[in-house]
Design a protein around this motif. Structure first.
Motif, PDB file in Angstrom:
ATOM      1  N   LEU A   1       0.775  -1.155  -0.010  1.00 37.69           N
ATOM      2  CA  LEU A   1       0.035   0.065  -0.094  1.00 37.69           C
ATOM      3  C   LEU A   1       0.483   1.333   0.013  1.00 37.69           C
ATOM      4  CD1 LEU A   1      -2.673  -0.983   2.782  1.00 37.69           C
ATOM      5  CD2 LEU A   1      -2.805  -1.317   0.194  1.00 37.69           C
ATOM      6  N   GLY A   2       0.461   2.427  -0.355  1.00 33.66           N
ATOM      7  CA  GLY A   2       1.158   3.620  -0.486  1.00 33.66           C
ATOM      8  C   GLY A   2       2.515   3.351  -1.532  1.00 33.66           C
ATOM      9  N   ARG A   3       3.554   3.567  -0.707  1.00 32.72           N
ATOM     10  CA  ARG A   3       4.909   3.437  -1.385  1.00 32.72           C
ATOM     11  C   ARG A   3       5.626   1.951  -0.982  1.00 32.72           C
ATOM     12  NH1 ARG A   3       8.672   7.172   0.553  1.00 32.72           N
ATOM     13  NH2 ARG A   3       7.436   7.041   2.457  1.00 32.72           N
ATOM     14  N   GLY A   4       4.749   1.158  -0.585  1.00 30.64           N
ATOM     15  CA  GLY A   4       5.355  -0.289  -0.200  1.00 30.64           C
ATOM     16  C   GLY A   4       6.449  -0.165   0.852  1.00 30.64           C
ATOM     17  N   TYR A   5       7.445  -0.949   0.690  1.00 35.10           N
ATOM     18  CA  TYR A   5       8.329  -0.777   1.700  1.00 35.10           C
ATOM     19  C   TYR A   5       9.165   0.567   1.901  1.00 35.10           C
ATOM     20  CZ  TYR A   5       8.536  -5.948   2.119  1.00 35.10           C
ATOM     21  OH  TYR A   5       8.215  -7.346   2.371  1.00 35.10           O
ATOM     22  N   ASP A   6       9.121   1.441   0.758  1.00 31.46           N
ATOM     23  CA  ASP A   6       9.795   2.879   0.948  1.00 31.46           C
ATOM     24  C   ASP A   6       8.836   3.368   2.005  1.00 31.46           C
ATOM     25  OD1 ASP A   6      11.559   2.298  -1.017  1.00 31.46           O
ATOM     26  OD2 ASP A   6      10.288   3.134  -2.567  1.00 31.46           O
ATOM     27  N   GLU A   7       7.524   3.085   2.425  1.00 32.26           N
ATOM     28  CA  GLU A   7       6.889   3.768   3.524  1.00 32.26           C
ATOM     29  C   GLU A   7       7.788   3.476   4.976  1.00 32.26           C
ATOM     30  OE1 GLU A   7       4.346   5.538   3.744  1.00 32.26           O
ATOM     31  OE2 GLU A   7       3.336   5.123   1.543  1.00 32.26           O
ATOM     32  N   ILE A   8       8.424   2.530   5.087  1.00 33.33           N
ATOM     33  CA  ILE A   8       9.028   2.317   6.467  1.00 33.33           C
ATOM     34  C   ILE A   8      10.609   2.199   6.314  1.00 33.33           C
ATOM     35  CG2 ILE A   8       7.136   0.829   7.330  1.00 33.33           C
ATOM     36  CD1 ILE A   8       8.983  -1.880   6.513  1.00 33.33           C
ATOM     37  N   ALA A   9      11.122   2.559   4.936  1.00 33.56           N
ATOM     38  CA  ALA A   9      12.639   2.369   4.815  1.00 33.56           C
ATOM     39  C   ALA A   9      13.428   3.595   5.752  1.00 33.56           C
ATOM     40  CB  ALA A   9      12.969   2.506   3.471  1.00 33.56           C
ATOM     41  N   THR A  10      14.386   3.274   6.104  1.00 30.71           N
ATOM     42  CA  THR A  10      15.071   4.238   7.087  1.00 30.71           C
ATOM     43  C   THR A  10      16.423   4.738   6.256  1.00 30.71           C
ATOM     44  OG1 THR A  10      16.587   2.684   8.030  1.00 30.71           O
ATOM     45  CG2 THR A  10      14.523   3.228   9.205  1.00 30.71           C
ATOM     46  N   GLN A  11      16.778   4.583   5.222  1.00 35.47           N
ATOM     47  CA  GLN A  11      17.808   4.875   4.155  1.00 35.47           C
ATOM     48  C   GLN A  11      17.569   4.632   2.809  1.00 35.47           C
ATOM     49  OE1 GLN A  11      21.791   3.390   4.689  1.00 35.47           O
ATOM     50  NE2 GLN A  11      21.155   2.673   6.572  1.00 35.47           N
TER      51      GLN A  11
END
Length: 133
Positions: free
Chosen positions: A123-133
């Motif tokens: 959903l949204g930007r997928g894993y990019d939603e939680i990526a830290t770098q």
């Protein structure tokens, strides 16, 4: 680098039917009676005919009861609810409820041979939603 997924199964035709119905794959090449290529995902899947009780990894004998391994396959889908209905109708076993995460939704399954699978819906930007770098 190119990757392939190999899945041991005790009977090729039954496994072909399950994976095609559950995940929308289709038959590729056949390699005699002991291997079949399935296409339609990002990587090809090879079903390998291996009887229960034959030597697996190390000295361990293969069995097709539900087993745990730190390696499993995630199938990314557009509609998790529809994909779950399709997979269960094909013979998958749902293991737990659908869960929400910061990146989307997930549900765990096992196939008829005890292999672990997950269905993911980004959903949204997928894993990019939680990526830290």
């Amino acid at each position: 680098m190119r990757m392939l997924v190999n899945i041991d199964v005790p009977e090729i035709a039954t496994a072909e039917r399950f994976y095609c119905e559950a995940f929308g794959l289709h038959r590729g090449r056949r390699f005699g009676t002991d291997a079949l290529e399935l296409l339609g995902g990002d990587v090809p899947i090879y079903l390998l005919h291996k009887q229960a009780g034959t030597l697996g990894a190390g000295a361990a004998a293969r069995d097709y009861l539900r087993h745990w391994t730190p390696v499993h396959v995630d199938v990314v889908v557009d509609d998790l609810d529809a994909a779950l209905i399709r997979a269960v109708a094909a013979g998958a076993v749902q293991e737990g409820a659908v869960r929400e995460a910061g990146w989307g939704r997930i549900v765990q399954l096992s196939d008829p041979w005890g292999h672990g699978w997950c269905l993911l819906q980004f959903l949204g930007r997928g894993y990019d939603e939680i990526a830290t770098q």
